[in-house]
Design an enzyme around this catalytic site. Structure first.
Site, mmCIF file in Angstrom:
data_model
loop_
_atom_site.group_PDB
_atom_site.id
_atom_site.type_symbol
_atom_site.label_atom_id
_atom_site.label_comp_id
_atom_site.label_asym_id
_atom_site.label_seq_id
_atom_site.Cartn_x
_atom_site.Cartn_y
_atom_site.Cartn_z
ATOM 1 N N HIS A 171 0.817 -1.225 0.000
ATOM 2 C CA HIS A 171 0.000 0.000 0.000
ATOM 3 C C HIS A 171 0.848 1.272 0.000
ATOM 4 O O HIS A 171 0.312 2.362 -0.224
ATOM 5 C CB HIS A 171 -0.950 0.026 1.205
ATOM 6 N N ASP A 207 -2.203 -10.639 -2.414
ATOM 7 C CA ASP A 207 -2.829 -10.189 -1.169
ATOM 8 C C ASP A 207 -4.308 -9.901 -1.469
ATOM 9 O O ASP A 207 -4.673 -9.571 -2.600
ATOM 10 C CB ASP A 207 -2.119 -8.928 -0.661
ATOM 11 N N ASP A 296 -4.739 -12.867 3.547
ATOM 12 C CA ASP A 296 -6.025 -12.299 3.970
ATOM 13 C C ASP A 296 -7.144 -12.703 3.015
ATOM 14 O O ASP A 296 -8.305 -12.329 3.219
ATOM 15 C CB ASP A 296 -5.961 -10.776 4.179
HETATM 16 C C1 SP5 Z 1 -1.061 -5.204 3.833
HETATM 17 C C2 SP5 Z 1 -2.532 -5.237 4.119
HETATM 18 O O1 SP5 Z 1 -3.150 -6.287 4.044
HETATM 19 N N1 SP5 Z 1 -3.106 -4.098 4.514
HETATM 20 C C3 SP5 Z 1 -4.487 -4.035 4.788
HETATM 21 C C4 SP5 Z 1 -4.918 -2.682 5.234
HETATM 22 C C5 SP5 Z 1 -6.362 -2.680 5.598
HETATM 23 N N2 SP5 Z 1 -6.710 -1.482 6.241
HETATM 24 C C6 SP5 Z 1 -8.088 -1.357 6.634
HETATM 25 C C7 SP5 Z 1 -8.395 -2.316 7.708
HETATM 26 C C8 SP5 Z 1 -9.814 -2.125 8.154
HETATM 27 C C9 SP5 Z 1 -10.160 -3.175 9.133
HETATM 28 N N3 SP5 Z 1 -11.530 -3.096 9.398
HETATM 29 C C10 SP5 Z 1 -12.010 -4.022 10.351
HETATM 30 C C11 SP5 Z 1 -13.486 -4.017 10.279
HETATM 31 C C12 SP5 Z 1 -14.055 -5.233 10.919
HETATM 32 N N4 SP5 Z 1 -15.457 -5.299 10.674
HETATM 33 ZN ZN ZN Z 2 -4.111 -7.209 2.531
#
Ligand code: SP5
Ligand code: ZN
Length: 372
Positions: A171, A207, A296
């Site tokens: 990112h 990813d 993920d």
């Molecule tokens: C490297 C990578 O996988 N970065 C991911 C960045 C994601 N950022 C936003 C995360 C938001 C998490 N939200 C949780 C909500 C649960 N309902």
């Molecule tokens: Zn990711």
């Protein structure tokens, strides 16, 4: 397979992140890399090695030196400015509509890095979910060294090598951190490969999230092809890039391939997307491919919505390796901690053409419970 690992990632000791203005337990935690390391050691087929230092030049080949300086001083500035927070998160971001109607020249002259560290984090950051702590800069430098040492192993003759990068990188854009990423390990690696070999390089990003930073860095470049399979940005971070119609510009026109997938994407959907990505790799020359590897996409991931299982990682690793290209495999995301070790073993064994059998000692069941 050789695995490059540095314990310096432990200094990026993140406990909380921000989600829509509220502190929540962090997803991108040190345990992730430790789970993967432990599983690869238990496997017996992987050899761990430490990184060698590569200095700042390969980083500023890809990133704005201003970003590097901000990340270097951000934590001490937070304290110097008397802000007793456990982690740095931005106060205000320069939303593009703040400058609506102003000319590009006016904007270039007016939009400058402020002094307040919450404003500085807004100037350099994409989002509020990338907490910065005391050891973030050291860990981010170490992750780059892990990536570049993985490149050295492959350029030195290894068919494939794995860099257990943490923090992740895809990112991070030329002048921006975000999404748990500070320096773009895969982009720095890809650029270093073009420089060392004069060949074209493909990045395949598996990813769950679109690697907006990698796309931005190579958008106008004809020597690095960026291919990504990810959640459709209409419903998922990073929201503002990652659509199928983003193809690159100038020399880079046609060198960017985005394959967004629906919520609930299955193993079958994913393998079909993998075949499209593999075809895009084979369409260009070059002997080395960089893999941005995330887990993920797993069915139990707490922030993803795909339905992949461990077996499909073995198959994706096998299909990417079947291109015959040498692989620089770098860790990105993946947040379901109990499964990370097994998923990494499966992918990497697939890439080596070795079969995969679950390690009973991993003590992990599909239900998500952890033993020991
Ligand atoms: C490297 C990578 O996988 N970065 C991911 C960045 C994601 N950022 C936003 C995360 C938001 C998490 N939200 C949780 C909500 C649960 N309902
Ligand atoms: Zn990711």
């Amino acid at each position: 397979m050789q695995v490059v690992y540095s314990p310096v990632h432990l200094a990026h000791d993140v406990v909380f992140e921000t989600y829509m203005g509220i502190a929540v337990p962090a997803n991108e935690v040190a345990e992730r890399a430790e789970r993967i390391r432990t599983a690869l050691v238990a496997d017996g087929g992987f050899a761990l090695t430490g990184p060698t230092e590569h200095g700042e030049a390969p980083i500023t080949d890809v990133h704005d030196p201003g970003l590097v300086r901000f990340l270097e001083v951000a934590w001490s500035e937070l304290r110097r400015q008397g802000i007793p927070r456990a982690f740095l998160s931005a106060d205000t971001y320069p939303n593009r509509s703040m400058f609506e109607g102003m000319s590009h020249e006016a904007i270039a002259a007016l939009v400058r890095e402020p002094e307040h560290v919450g404003g500085r984090a807004g100037f350099w950051g994409l989002d509020s979910a990338a907490p910065l702590v005391a050891g973030t800069y050291a860990a981010s430098l170490a992750a780059v060294d892990v990536a570049l040492t993985t490149v050295d192993l492959v350029l030195g003759g290894e068919q494939a090598a794995y860099g257990l990068c943490r923090p992740p990188g895809h990112h991070a854009a030329r002048s921006m951190y975000g999404g748990y990423c500070f320096f773009n390990n895969a982009a720095i690696a890809a650029h270093a490969i073009t420089k060392a070999t004069g060949e074209r390089v493909s990045i395949i990003d598996v990813d769950y999230h679109h690697g907006n930073g990698s796309q931005q860095i190579f958008w106008r470049r004809g020597d690095v092809r960026y291919i990504s399979i990810h959640a459709d940005p209409r419903r998922q971070y990073p929201y503002f890039l990652g659509r199928a119609d983003e193809k690159g510009e100038g020399e880079g026109a046609g060198e960017n391939l985005n394959i967004p997938l629906r919520a609930g994407a299955t193993n079958e959907d994913y393998l079909a997307a993998t075949d499209r990505a593999v075809e895009a790799i084979l369409a260009v020359s070059g002997s080395v491919v960089v893999v941005s590897l995330g887990f993920d996409t797993y069915g139990l991931d707490p922030i993803g919505d795909f339905a992949l299982t461990t077996d499909v990682y073995h198959e994706v690793g096998r299909r990417v390796a079947a291109t015959g290209r040498r692989l620089v495999i770098l860790q990105e995301g993946g947040y379901h901690r109990p499964s990370l070790g097994e998923n990494a073993r499966a992918w990497l064994r697939g890439a080596e053409g070795r079969p995969f059998e679950p390690l009973p000692a991993a003590g992990f069941t599909e239900g998500g419970s952890v033993v020991g």
